[in-house]
Design an enzyme around this catalytic site. Structure first.
Site, mmCIF file in Angstrom:
data_model
loop_
_atom_site.group_PDB
_atom_site.id
_atom_site.type_symbol
_atom_site.label_atom_id
_atom_site.label_comp_id
_atom_site.label_asym_id
_atom_site.label_seq_id
_atom_site.Cartn_x
_atom_site.Cartn_y
_atom_site.Cartn_z
ATOM 1 N N TYR A 18 0.865 -1.183 0.000
ATOM 2 C CA TYR A 18 0.000 0.000 0.000
ATOM 3 C C TYR A 18 0.897 1.226 0.000
ATOM 4 O O TYR A 18 1.619 1.481 0.963
ATOM 5 C CB TYR A 18 -0.876 -0.036 1.249
ATOM 6 C CG TYR A 18 -1.806 1.130 1.419
ATOM 7 C CD1 TYR A 18 -2.707 1.483 0.427
ATOM 8 C CD2 TYR A 18 -1.813 1.864 2.599
ATOM 9 C CE1 TYR A 18 -3.581 2.546 0.596
ATOM 10 C CE2 TYR A 18 -2.681 2.927 2.780
ATOM 11 C CZ TYR A 18 -3.564 3.263 1.786
ATOM 12 O OH TYR A 18 -4.426 4.318 1.959
ATOM 13 N N TYR A 172 -11.163 -4.179 7.968
ATOM 14 C CA TYR A 172 -9.809 -3.869 8.457
ATOM 15 C C TYR A 172 -9.842 -2.724 9.472
ATOM 16 O O TYR A 172 -9.307 -2.821 10.573
ATOM 17 C CB TYR A 172 -8.902 -3.482 7.286
ATOM 18 C CG TYR A 172 -7.529 -3.046 7.740
ATOM 19 C CD1 TYR A 172 -6.518 -3.983 7.921
ATOM 20 C CD2 TYR A 172 -7.253 -1.717 8.027
ATOM 21 C CE1 TYR A 172 -5.260 -3.595 8.380
ATOM 22 C CE2 TYR A 172 -6.008 -1.319 8.485
ATOM 23 C CZ TYR A 172 -5.015 -2.266 8.657
ATOM 24 O OH TYR A 172 -3.784 -1.874 9.123
ATOM 25 N N HIS A 173 -10.491 -1.628 9.118
ATOM 26 C CA HIS A 173 -10.470 -0.446 9.963
ATOM 27 C C HIS A 173 -11.372 -0.585 11.175
ATOM 28 O O HIS A 173 -11.225 0.150 12.151
ATOM 29 C CB HIS A 173 -10.841 0.789 9.140
ATOM 30 C CG HIS A 173 -9.914 0.995 7.981
ATOM 31 N ND1 HIS A 173 -10.224 0.541 6.720
ATOM 32 C CD2 HIS A 173 -8.679 1.535 7.898
ATOM 33 C CE1 HIS A 173 -9.216 0.825 5.910
ATOM 34 N NE2 HIS A 173 -8.279 1.424 6.589
ATOM 35 N N LYS A 538 -8.968 17.631 16.851
ATOM 36 C CA LYS A 538 -8.281 16.981 15.741
ATOM 37 C C LYS A 538 -8.224 17.953 14.563
ATOM 38 O O LYS A 538 -9.161 18.029 13.765
ATOM 39 C CB LYS A 538 -8.989 15.688 15.337
ATOM 40 C CG LYS A 538 -8.757 14.556 16.329
ATOM 41 C CD LYS A 538 -9.077 13.198 15.757
ATOM 42 C CE LYS A 538 -8.205 12.780 14.610
ATOM 43 N NZ LYS A 538 -6.792 12.621 14.976
ATOM 44 N N ASP A 542 -7.011 14.465 9.272
ATOM 45 C CA ASP A 542 -6.759 13.154 9.862
ATOM 46 C C ASP A 542 -8.031 12.632 10.526
ATOM 47 O O ASP A 542 -8.510 13.204 11.500
ATOM 48 C CB ASP A 542 -5.622 13.275 10.882
ATOM 49 C CG ASP A 542 -5.453 12.020 11.727
ATOM 50 O OD1 ASP A 542 -5.768 10.920 11.223
ATOM 51 O OD2 ASP A 542 -5.003 12.143 12.880
ATOM 52 N N HIS A 544 -8.359 9.427 11.757
ATOM 53 C CA HIS A 544 -8.114 8.331 12.692
ATOM 54 C C HIS A 544 -8.275 8.866 14.113
ATOM 55 O O HIS A 544 -7.366 9.452 14.684
ATOM 56 C CB HIS A 544 -6.719 7.746 12.484
ATOM 57 C CG HIS A 544 -6.608 6.976 11.209
ATOM 58 N ND1 HIS A 544 -6.270 7.563 10.014
ATOM 59 C CD2 HIS A 544 -6.808 5.660 10.925
ATOM 60 C CE1 HIS A 544 -6.257 6.642 9.050
ATOM 61 N NE2 HIS A 544 -6.585 5.485 9.578
#
Length: 661
Positions: A18, A172-173, A538, A542, A544
């Protein structure tokens, strides 16, 4: 009897890394280098402005351009990215969600310019918007219109690019955000059902061709360090999907019911302390998805050993690729049928996971499906709570992470010695170059043609016509990513997803350490004359938010008042919120590498408002050399991923506020 006799050797999986960074030109050189080293598929990382539908010159793109992927604004960028790379020979995976229709349109236009027949193209667009509201945060529009766009792309590709995977439903996340194996299974299957039901409703695919839609659904999974459980989770995915395809959608062809999935093994568990240990973690997690033939992944990308430190270099990516090649080509793994067939332990664990997941899946479907479960905040709250439990177990030592909370005494890592940084950094001057290229492109295009293409896009989407044709015309006309996205923003509006922390009770003083911090806060409250209040922000793009959410949960746990408004805030918004809310401390979370641009901006905005005396705390992947560059008296502490004890962090924050007052 030798079990491999008369069995053809299994083919290796697609091997990807990736990657993407800085610019289309730099990423093109990286891709060509990786392909020359034996990589067999491309996996494109786009930068955060691209993923959230902004051009490089947008205010929210500041500090983010080229940091976590390749900037992709125009057809010129896509042409450059695939210079000397024949698209019709590639199997290309693109990690893109909200602007999938746009990036796919750029890709198809470039392919046709190369002379390719789009009907023959192979590859995958992630196109899974639902998990963006729960984890990565790169959504743009509200869930319902976003799901319609997802369905339109699926309808278009099934009808026109039959070998393409139009969606990569992505658990996945979810795991990265704290999901248990049961939650991964249930949330992912609920996601798939919702998507297929909407595609069926739209009717763009003939009824007799609907099994082909089911057959083109692919998945992208995570594999963690709990080897047996992760392997059984994947087997449970396989059996649950077969059951859904058969019973709900009546798919008779077993090939169309096959659970087709790719994997990147877990990055959440990689540590920045003793980073050499990460190679062992990566290999053990990798084994879980390739050992058993019946559930073997057909596409694998491995993280690099230093991803907890920063952006991997070419050499780091090469190492991860070599791990795959050794497994596939040097071992005898591919010479056998499924080596777990008949194991009662594996069968029992698989049934246990699938049974619990079906209970949770039914609960979500009774709510009306994934969209209501998202809009009410139920799914996000589940993930925040699961992640909080995981962190408490690490904090208490019940969950061992070697080198982090056990066996912490170690020799200095030879992999990082003698290097200023053991990872790749993208210079901020890249952004200026990309903005210059963007402006130059805009000057030479036909503005009337652009305006007509955007008007057609607006009309098509407003009238619920399939978005792909109008998007492809926009690509040819020279429309940019930001212009395409802004057209849809005018129709659908933008969206802020639930943070997941509001439904969690703050009456959960869970440990003796937390009780001591709570007592300290009570004493400080008396001194302050009111409750200690923290703002968690934040800045930038981003998405996450795991770390920010867990700090918020812990701060509530020990008795602080918490202001947390979620992701994607400008420095001005954060500073203004600090002023209006009257907070005592500000905590900023940044994991995208944009700290050198954004943190000074936040400080400047706070100083403009006379907030110089409010302590500022930072958290994220911030190299030591960058901390020195940001030297400012207002920054009291910088926390890294290795700082796992949240009670200690809370205790130190209380001391900072006490000292400042």
């Amino acid at each position: 009897m030798n079990s491999k006799v008369n069995h053809p050797k299994d083919r290796p999986w697609l091997m990807r890394t990736y990657s993407g960074y800085a610019s289309a030109k730099e990423s093109n050189l990286l891709y060509r280098s990786n392909l020359a080293k034996g990589q067999t598929g491309l996996s494109i990382a786009f930068d955060l402005p691209t993923q959230t539908g902004y051009d490089s010159d947008h205010i929210l793109a500041k500090g983010e351009v080229g940091k976590l992927g390749v900037p992709m604004r125009t057809i010129e960028d896509m042409d450059t990215l695939f210079n000397q790379i024949p698209i019709d020979k590639m199997n290309t995976s693109m990690t893109i969600n909200a602007p999938t229709a746009w990036l796919l349109s750029l890709y198809l236009t470039t392919a046709e310019k190369q002379g390719a027949n789009i009907a023959d193209l192979r590859g995958t667009t992630q196109n899974d918007i639902l998990k963006e509201y729960l984890s990565r945060g790169t959504y743009i529009f509200p869930p319902r219109p976003s799901m319609q766009l997802t369905a339109e792309i699926i309808g278009f590709t099934v009808n026109h690019i039959p070998k393409w995977n139009p969606i990569n439903i992505c658990s996945y996340h979810l795991q990265e955000s704290g999901a248990t194996p049961v939650q991964e299974l249930a949330f992912t299957m609920a996601n798939a059902i919702t998507i297929l039901d909407i595609v069926k409703e739209r009717g763009e695919v003939k009824k007799e061709d609907f099994p082909k839609v089911v057959g083109r659904i692919s998945f992208f999974l995570n594999a963690g360090i709990r080897f047996v459980e992760e392997m059984c989770k994947i087997r449970a995915f396989t059996s649950m999907w077969d059951k859904i395809c058969t019973e709900r959608y009546g798919v008779k062809d077993p090939k169309l019911r096959r659970f087709r999935y790719g994997v990147q093994v877990n990055s959440l568990g990689l540590t920045d302390c003793q980073p050499e240990n990460n190679i062992a973690r990566i290999i053990y997690e990798f084994l879980a998805v390739v050992l058993g033939k019946d559930s073997r992944s057909r596409s694998v990308q491995l993280p690099a050993w230093n991803e907890a430190l920063g952006l991997p270099r070419k050499w780091d990516q090469q190492w991860s690729l070599r791990l795959q090649q050794i497994m596939a080509l040097e071992t005898d793994l591919l010479e056998y049928e499924d080596i777990f067939e008949g194991s009662h332990i594996i069968e029992q664990k698989e049934k246990e996971l699938a049974g619990a997941a079906e209970v949770e899946l039914n609960k979500i479907m009774e709510m009306g499906g994934v969209i209501p479960a998202l809009e009410t905040g139920y799914m996000k709250r589940c993930l925040v709570e699961s992640n909080a439990k995981r962190l408490r177990e690490i904090e208490s030592g019940d969950k061992v992470v070697v080198g982090l909370n056990k066996f912490t005494e170690a020799e200095p890592s030879l992999l990082t010695q003698g290097m200023e940084e053991s990872f790749l950094t993208v210079d901020d001057s890249i952004a200026d170059q990309q903005i210059e290229l963007l402006h130059s492109f805009k000057k030479k295009r036909d503005q009337d043609k652009v305006a007509r293409a955007l008007e057609k896009l607006h009309t098509s989407v407003s009238n619920s016509k399939n978005i792909m044709q109008a998007s492809r015309e926009c690509a040819l006309a020279g429309v940019t990513t930001g212009e395409w996205s802004d057209t849809l923003r005018k129709i659908f509006g933008e969206y802020r997803a639930p943070t997941g922390i509001s439904g969690i009770s703050n009456d959960r003083i869970s440990t003796e350490e937390a009780r001591k911090v709570n007592e300290k806060i009570r004493r400080l409250n008396t001194k302050l004359g009111r409750n200690l209040k923290i703002l968690i922000g934040k800045p930038g793009l981003d998405g996450h938010s795991n770390g920010a959410e867990q700090i918020a949960v812990k701060a509530k746990d020990v008795g602080m008042e918490v202001v947390y408004e979620g992701i994607r805030l400008t420095p001005e918004q954060i500073a203004e919120s600090a002023l209006q809310e009257g907070v005592h401390v500000v905590g900023l979370s940044i994991l995208s590498g944009s700290h050198l641009k954004l943190i000074p901006e936040v400080i400047h905005c706070m100083q403009k408002r006379g907030l110089n005396n409010i302590p500022l705390v930072l958290g994220g992947i911030i190299p030591k050399s960058d901390i020195a560059k940001m030297n400012n008296k207002i920054i009291c502490k910088v926390y890294a991923p290795r700082d796992y004890n949240l009670n200690t962090i809370m205790d130190e924050i209380v001391d900072m506020v006490d000292k400042a007052n």
